[in-house]
Scaffold this active site. Sequence first.
Site, PDB file in Angstrom:
ATOM      1  N   ILE A 101      11.044  -5.796  11.192  1.00 51.35           N
ATOM      2  CA  ILE A 101      11.041  -4.553  10.842  1.00 51.35           C
ATOM      3  C   ILE A 101      11.545  -3.724  11.843  1.00 51.35           C
ATOM      4  O   ILE A 101      12.074  -2.783  11.887  1.00 51.35           O
ATOM      5  CB  ILE A 101       9.617  -3.886  10.282  1.00 51.35           C
ATOM      6  CG1 ILE A 101       9.269  -4.660   8.893  1.00 51.35           C
ATOM      7  CG2 ILE A 101       9.465  -2.610  10.027  1.00 51.35           C
ATOM      8  CD1 ILE A 101       7.923  -4.375   8.447  1.00 51.35           C
ATOM      9  N   THR A 105       2.989   2.221  11.070  1.00 46.40           N
ATOM     10  CA  THR A 105       2.893   1.571   9.561  1.00 46.40           C
ATOM     11  C   THR A 105       2.682   0.259   9.921  1.00 46.40           C
ATOM     12  O   THR A 105       2.851  -0.494   9.138  1.00 46.40           O
ATOM     13  CB  THR A 105       4.607   1.536   9.337  1.00 46.40           C
ATOM     14  OG1 THR A 105       5.388   0.799  10.289  1.00 46.40           O
ATOM     15  CG2 THR A 105       5.145   3.001   9.063  1.00 46.40           C
ATOM     16  N   ALA A 106       1.961  -0.257  10.929  1.00 44.99           N
ATOM     17  CA  ALA A 106       1.587  -1.494  11.184  1.00 44.99           C
ATOM     18  C   ALA A 106      -0.008  -1.875  10.848  1.00 44.99           C
ATOM     19  O   ALA A 106      -0.073  -2.243   9.452  1.00 44.99           O
ATOM     20  CB  ALA A 106       1.583  -1.845  12.883  1.00 44.99           C
ATOM     21  N   ASP A 155       0.435   5.658   8.095  1.00 46.78           N
ATOM     22  CA  ASP A 155       0.486   4.965   6.774  1.00 46.78           C
ATOM     23  C   ASP A 155      -0.688   4.040   6.934  1.00 46.78           C
ATOM     24  O   ASP A 155      -1.152   3.757   5.657  1.00 46.78           O
ATOM     25  CB  ASP A 155       1.688   4.418   6.720  1.00 46.78           C
ATOM     26  CG  ASP A 155       1.753   3.824   5.199  1.00 46.78           C
ATOM     27  OD1 ASP A 155       1.795   4.677   4.343  1.00 46.78           O
ATOM     28  OD2 ASP A 155       2.079   2.646   5.171  1.00 46.78           O
ATOM     29  N   GLU A 157      -9.604   1.924   4.920  1.00 45.61           N
ATOM     30  CA  GLU A 157      -8.844   2.463   3.900  1.00 45.61           C
ATOM     31  C   GLU A 157      -9.686   2.668   2.287  1.00 45.61           C
ATOM     32  O   GLU A 157     -10.121   1.566   2.194  1.00 45.61           O
ATOM     33  CB  GLU A 157      -7.477   1.781   3.742  1.00 45.61           C
ATOM     34  CG  GLU A 157      -6.664   1.819   5.081  1.00 45.61           C
ATOM     35  CD  GLU A 157      -5.411   1.234   5.021  1.00 45.61           C
ATOM     36  OE1 GLU A 157      -5.219   0.382   3.871  1.00 45.61           O
ATOM     37  OE2 GLU A 157      -4.660   1.237   5.922  1.00 45.61           O
ATOM     38  N   HIS A 160      -0.910   4.053   2.826  1.00 42.21           N
ATOM     39  CA  HIS A 160      -0.275   2.516   2.999  1.00 42.21           C
ATOM     40  C   HIS A 160       0.713   2.202   2.044  1.00 42.21           C
ATOM     41  O   HIS A 160       0.728   1.401   1.377  1.00 42.21           O
ATOM     42  CB  HIS A 160      -1.585   1.618   2.611  1.00 42.21           C
ATOM     43  CG  HIS A 160      -1.514   0.448   3.584  1.00 42.21           C
ATOM     44  ND1 HIS A 160      -2.375  -0.357   4.232  1.00 42.21           N
ATOM     45  CD2 HIS A 160      -0.444  -0.602   3.733  1.00 42.21           C
ATOM     46  CE1 HIS A 160      -1.936  -1.512   4.903  1.00 42.21           C
ATOM     47  NE2 HIS A 160      -0.891  -1.699   4.526  1.00 42.21           N
ATOM     48  N   GLY A 186       5.877   0.265   3.054  1.00 41.42           N
ATOM     49  CA  GLY A 186       6.494  -0.762   2.736  1.00 41.42           C
ATOM     50  C   GLY A 186       6.772  -0.843   1.274  1.00 41.42           C
ATOM     51  O   GLY A 186       7.343  -1.964   0.597  1.00 41.42           O
TER      52      GLY A 186
END
Length: 316
Positions: free
Chosen positions: A154, A234-235, A260, A265, A284, A287
């Site tokens: 990525i 984004t990890a 993200d 969460e 999230h 991706g």
Amino acid sequence: MTQRILITEFMDEAAVAQLARDFEVHYDPTLVDRPAELLERAAGVAALIVRNRTQVRGELLAALGAAKVIGRLGVGLDNIDVAAAEGRGLRVIPATGANALAVAEYVIATAFLLRRGAFLSSTAVAAGQWPRAALSDGGELGGRTLGLIGFGSIGQLSARLARGLGLKVIAHDPAISDSAELWAQAGVAPRALDALLGEADIVSLHLPLLPSTRNLIDAARLAQFNPGAILINTARGGVVDEAALAEALKAGRLGGAALDVFGEEPLPAGSPLADAPNLILTPHIAGVTRESNTRVSALIADAVAAALQEASNVAA
């Protein structure tokens, strides 16, 4: 006897149908929210397919006594106790590379949004306001420096897109030697972490959540960022100290951030991020696009089917 596959989170319908041709499939994208039923259905399955919310450890892992494989519709494995699973003879298969383009595009898109600062003005303009002066001070991406922390598939694709837009790209990845040919091939300069933080205009995170990376971006490291720099994560949420980030945004030390992923969460009520300025929050989904869901689902369907066939051949 037909082998059973349990799918607990959303998967492309075509891939589910593909599996159903050869296996008995129970597909319920809401099953992750009913843990008692999930445990019951896990007993006796040959394969489990999950995304990031299903916690494959403890009781659930113990219930998978007959399972041979766990398919992960994504790349992060922190929701799976991989060591324990492999110790029980389960093969864990992530969808490596299949969602890389979606994440890389998210990185570039949010960098555009945060640098320019003008693309969320539709409501004001439609209401008759004209904030032209206030929104004329946005920045361009061209000529800026993107710093990538983690340089796997990525990170490498993010670098390629960024260089095409005229950004300089630097990266930190302790798993890759500074003398590796990859850096020259990618047109990216390796940096020590502290050096990267002081040089980059945009910092994007692409590393797993490990004990060594938890709260890697804390108050001390946020203080090392260039004034006005942007952070994109984004990890995994645990890599960033969310309270420290909120404080840095409120103090005006950063130009903005896009998150993200979060330590918890969904993001809980009362999070310090709730009233932080210049902040993009998404659930999230970096991706997850129509295209990436198709690629990820097809890859995992093929890999799980092949693993089950291989296990059957060995047993025979």
